[in-house]
Scaffold this motif. Structure first.
Motif, PDB file in Angstrom:
ATOM      1  N   UNK A 257     -16.635  42.908   0.846  1.00  8.79           N
ATOM      2  CA  UNK A 257     -16.121  43.105  -0.514  1.00  8.79           C
ATOM      3  C   UNK A 257     -17.211  42.816  -1.542  1.00  8.79           C
ATOM      4  N   UNK A 258     -17.979  41.747  -1.341  1.00  5.45           N
ATOM      5  CA  UNK A 258     -19.049  41.401  -2.272  1.00  5.45           C
ATOM      6  C   UNK A 258     -20.151  42.456  -2.269  1.00  5.45           C
ATOM      7  N   UNK A 259     -20.466  42.996  -1.091  1.00  2.60           N
ATOM      8  CA  UNK A 259     -21.484  44.054  -1.010  1.00  2.60           C
ATOM      9  C   UNK A 259     -21.035  45.283  -1.796  1.00  2.60           C
ATOM     10  N   UNK A 260     -19.786  45.663  -1.620  1.00  2.00           N
ATOM     11  CA  UNK A 260     -19.260  46.830  -2.335  1.00  2.00           C
ATOM     12  C   UNK A 260     -19.230  46.586  -3.843  1.00  2.00           C
ATOM     13  N   UNK A 261     -18.865  45.377  -4.241  1.00  2.19           N
ATOM     14  CA  UNK A 261     -18.764  45.077  -5.667  1.00  2.19           C
ATOM     15  C   UNK A 261     -20.142  44.936  -6.321  1.00  2.19           C
ATOM     16  N   UNK A 262     -21.124  44.437  -5.581  1.00  2.00           N
ATOM     17  CA  UNK A 262     -22.455  44.208  -6.149  1.00  2.00           C
ATOM     18  C   UNK A 262     -23.320  45.463  -6.163  1.00  2.00           C
ATOM     19  N   UNK A 263     -22.902  46.502  -5.448  1.00  6.17           N
ATOM     20  CA  UNK A 263     -23.683  47.738  -5.375  1.00  6.17           C
ATOM     21  C   UNK A 263     -24.121  48.000  -3.951  1.00  6.17           C
ATOM     22  N   UNK A 264     -23.314  48.738  -3.185  1.00 10.73           N
ATOM     23  CA  UNK A 264     -23.573  48.896  -1.752  1.00 10.73           C
ATOM     24  C   UNK A 264     -24.896  49.569  -1.421  1.00 10.73           C
ATOM     25  N   UNK A 265     -25.326  50.537  -2.236  1.00 10.69           N
ATOM     26  CA  UNK A 265     -26.574  51.249  -1.930  1.00 10.69           C
ATOM     27  C   UNK A 265     -27.758  50.296  -1.988  1.00 10.69           C
ATOM     28  N   UNK A 266     -27.823  49.518  -3.059  1.00 14.81           N
ATOM     29  CA  UNK A 266     -28.929  48.577  -3.218  1.00 14.81           C
ATOM     30  C   UNK A 266     -28.892  47.490  -2.149  1.00 14.81           C
ATOM     31  N   UNK A 267     -27.685  46.978  -1.854  1.00 17.28           N
ATOM     32  CA  UNK A 267     -27.566  45.906  -0.869  1.00 17.28           C
ATOM     33  C   UNK A 267     -27.915  46.392   0.535  1.00 17.28           C
ATOM     34  N   UNK A 268     -27.448  47.590   0.897  1.00 20.40           N
ATOM     35  CA  UNK A 268     -27.768  48.128   2.215  1.00 20.40           C
ATOM     36  C   UNK A 268     -29.253  48.468   2.335  1.00 20.40           C
ATOM     37  N   UNK A 269     -29.827  49.031   1.280  1.00 22.24           N
ATOM     38  CA  UNK A 269     -31.263  49.327   1.307  1.00 22.24           C
ATOM     39  C   UNK A 269     -32.070  48.056   1.530  1.00 22.24           C
ATOM     40  N   UNK A 270     -31.639  46.971   0.875  1.00 22.99           N
ATOM     41  CA  UNK A 270     -32.339  45.705   1.027  1.00 22.99           C
ATOM     42  C   UNK A 270     -32.287  45.193   2.459  1.00 22.99           C
ATOM     43  N   UNK A 271     -31.126  45.364   3.126  1.00 21.36           N
ATOM     44  CA  UNK A 271     -30.985  44.845   4.475  1.00 21.36           C
ATOM     45  C   UNK A 271     -31.482  45.821   5.538  1.00 21.36           C
ATOM     46  N   UNK A 272     -31.742  47.062   5.168  1.00 26.94           N
ATOM     47  CA  UNK A 272     -32.290  48.030   6.126  1.00 26.94           C
ATOM     48  C   UNK A 272     -33.803  48.154   5.984  1.00 26.94           C
ATOM     49  N   UNK A 273     -34.285  48.317   4.757  1.00 25.55           N
ATOM     50  CA  UNK A 273     -35.725  48.507   4.531  1.00 25.55           C
ATOM     51  C   UNK A 273     -36.436  47.239   4.077  1.00 25.55           C
ATOM     52  N   UNK A 274     -35.655  46.273   3.571  1.00 30.22           N
ATOM     53  CA  UNK A 274     -36.256  45.058   3.034  1.00 30.22           C
ATOM     54  C   UNK A 274     -36.470  45.113   1.532  1.00 30.22           C
ATOM     55  N   UNK A 275     -36.366  46.316   0.940  1.00 27.87           N
ATOM     56  CA  UNK A 275     -36.637  46.496  -0.484  1.00 27.87           C
ATOM     57  C   UNK A 275     -35.341  46.670  -1.261  1.00 27.87           C
ATOM     58  N   UNK A 276     -35.262  46.014  -2.408  1.00 26.60           N
ATOM     59  CA  UNK A 276     -34.086  46.125  -3.251  1.00 26.60           C
ATOM     60  C   UNK A 276     -34.452  45.921  -4.709  1.00 26.60           C
ATOM     61  N   UNK A 277     -33.586  46.386  -5.588  1.00 27.80           N
ATOM     62  CA  UNK A 277     -33.824  46.233  -7.024  1.00 27.80           C
ATOM     63  C   UNK A 277     -33.203  44.930  -7.515  1.00 27.80           C
ATOM     64  N   UNK A 278     -33.931  44.244  -8.421  1.00 32.73           N
ATOM     65  CA  UNK A 278     -33.479  42.972  -8.955  1.00 32.73           C
ATOM     66  C   UNK A 278     -33.375  43.066 -10.466  1.00 32.73           C
ATOM     67  N   UNK A 279     -32.734  42.072 -11.072  1.00 32.51           N
ATOM     68  CA  UNK A 279     -32.619  42.041 -12.518  1.00 32.51           C
ATOM     69  C   UNK A 279     -33.999  41.916 -13.142  1.00 32.51           C
ATOM     70  N   UNK A 280     -34.275  42.616 -14.254  1.00 31.04           N
ATOM     71  CA  UNK A 280     -35.604  42.597 -14.863  1.00 31.04           C
ATOM     72  C   UNK A 280     -36.024  41.237 -15.389  1.00 31.04           C
ATOM     73  N   UNK A 281     -35.069  40.336 -15.639  1.00 36.20           N
ATOM     74  CA  UNK A 281     -35.441  39.023 -16.173  1.00 36.20           C
ATOM     75  C   UNK A 281     -35.653  37.988 -15.087  1.00 36.20           C
ATOM     76  N   UNK A 282     -35.601  38.415 -13.829  1.00 34.92           N
ATOM     77  CA  UNK A 282     -35.833  37.482 -12.723  1.00 34.92           C
ATOM     78  C   UNK A 282     -37.328  37.428 -12.421  1.00 34.92           C
ATOM     79  N   UNK A 283     -37.994  36.444 -12.932  1.00 34.54           N
ATOM     80  CA  UNK A 283     -39.436  36.358 -12.750  1.00 34.54           C
ATOM     81  C   UNK A 283     -39.881  35.445 -11.657  1.00 34.54           C
ATOM     82  N   UNK A 284     -38.909  34.955 -10.848  1.00 36.18           N
ATOM     83  CA  UNK A 284     -39.278  34.021  -9.793  1.00 36.18           C
ATOM     84  C   UNK A 284     -39.831  34.777  -8.596  1.00 36.18           C
ATOM     85  N   UNK A 285     -40.901  34.268  -8.027  1.00 36.78           N
ATOM     86  CA  UNK A 285     -41.505  34.877  -6.843  1.00 36.78           C
ATOM     87  C   UNK A 285     -40.932  34.215  -5.608  1.00 36.78           C
ATOM     88  N   UNK A 286     -40.904  34.993  -4.548  1.00 35.10           N
ATOM     89  CA  UNK A 286     -40.448  34.446  -3.275  1.00 35.10           C
ATOM     90  C   UNK A 286     -41.527  33.550  -2.686  1.00 35.10           C
TER      91      UNK A 286
END
Length: 285
Positions: free
Chosen positions: A256-285
């Protein structure tokens, strides 16, 4: 990483800043995530097959014969030639025909705790259910061990799993944001994600494995003290079932959270490792 640029509409007005595409999930995290998903699917359906062989749960070391110490019982009764499914929880009974206790095509109800579509195999076969269950149980345990070692080495465990004091302080606000369906897309996990993943990966899955081993006669011969940690073999079986229910609930909320947060972005992140983040998030991993 490309700079965050503000886009302009056709009339020159500025629109929302573009959401940068960043690397969020390591290969280890992605691989173990999908292996766990497959394992839990087969473990659930084969586990229900095993449960159907004796559809009752007890507390203590023994199931009752001259006494009744059951906390859950799923069965059926015959009412004038009609099979009626009955589920009894803590002594209180409910009719559950068609779902639990009695299920099957119209006019062909069978006395069966969980319906055929919810078990592997679909017909009653305890031996095959046990083979499938044990096979994926060992894969799950091995994958959990590999994930733990890799996560400690690459910092994922410290950075994304174990909640910090600041995470716990921010937890009430994060819960409120989720309740309002206000999601923040960041490189790192939010406090609620950290807490839920920590509970699943560090508490529920290890307990699931330990209670499963506590029910094994072979393991009992090597570690006779293990069932007693859970109050006896039957208590270990009941706890094993309860953890299964909690994991299913976690899965439902997770989807439910994946669907509500944006399934395309969430699935891309867990399949390819890449995802889009909020522009004001300046913290590095």
């Amino acid at each position: 990483m490309a700079d965050i640029l503000e886009r302009q509409s056709g009339d020159g007005r500025q629109t929302a800043p573009a959401r940068p595409l960043v690397h969020r999930q390591s290969a280890w995290t992605r691989a173990t995530h999908w292996i766990w998903a497959a394992c839990l699917f087969f473990l659930l359906l084969s586990g229900l097959q095993i449960f159907n062989a004796h559809p009752a749960l007890y507390l203590g070391d023994q199931s009752g014969f001259q006494f009744d110490n059951s906390v859950l019982r799923i069965g059926a009764r015959n009412d004038g030639g009609t099979i009626i499914g009955v589920t009894t929880v803590l002594g209180r009974s409910f009719e559950t025909t068609g779902i639990l206790g009695a299920s099957g095509p119209d006019g062909q109800l069978q006395n069966r705790a969980f319906p055929a579509w919810a078990t592997i195999p679909s017909y009653q076969d305890l031996a095959t259910g046990r083979v499938v269950h044990f096979f994926f149980a060992w894969i799950l345990a091995g994958t959990l061990l590999v994930w733990l070692m890799a996560s400690v080495i690459n910092g994922h465990f410290r950075r994304d799993i174990v909640p910090t004091p600041s995470d716990l302080k921010a937890l009430p606000r994060d819960v409120a944001d989720h309740a309002r369906l206000r999601f923040h897309h960041r490189r790192s996990y939010n406090p609620l994600q950290k807490l839920s993943y920590a509970v699943v990966l560090l508490v529920l899955l290890p307990l699931m494995i330990a209670t499963g081993l506590a029910m094994s006669p072979g393991m009992n011969a090597v570690t006779p003290w293990l069932p007693e940690l859970f109050g006896g073999r039957q208590s270990a079986r009941t706890l094993h079932f309860v953890i299964m229910v909690l994991l299913v609930l976690f899965f439902v909320v997770h989807i439910v959270m994946v669907l509500a947060a944006g399934p395309i972005n969430e699935l891309r992140s867990m399949i390819t490792g890449w995802g889009r983040i909020d522009p004001d998030d300046g913290k590095d991993r």
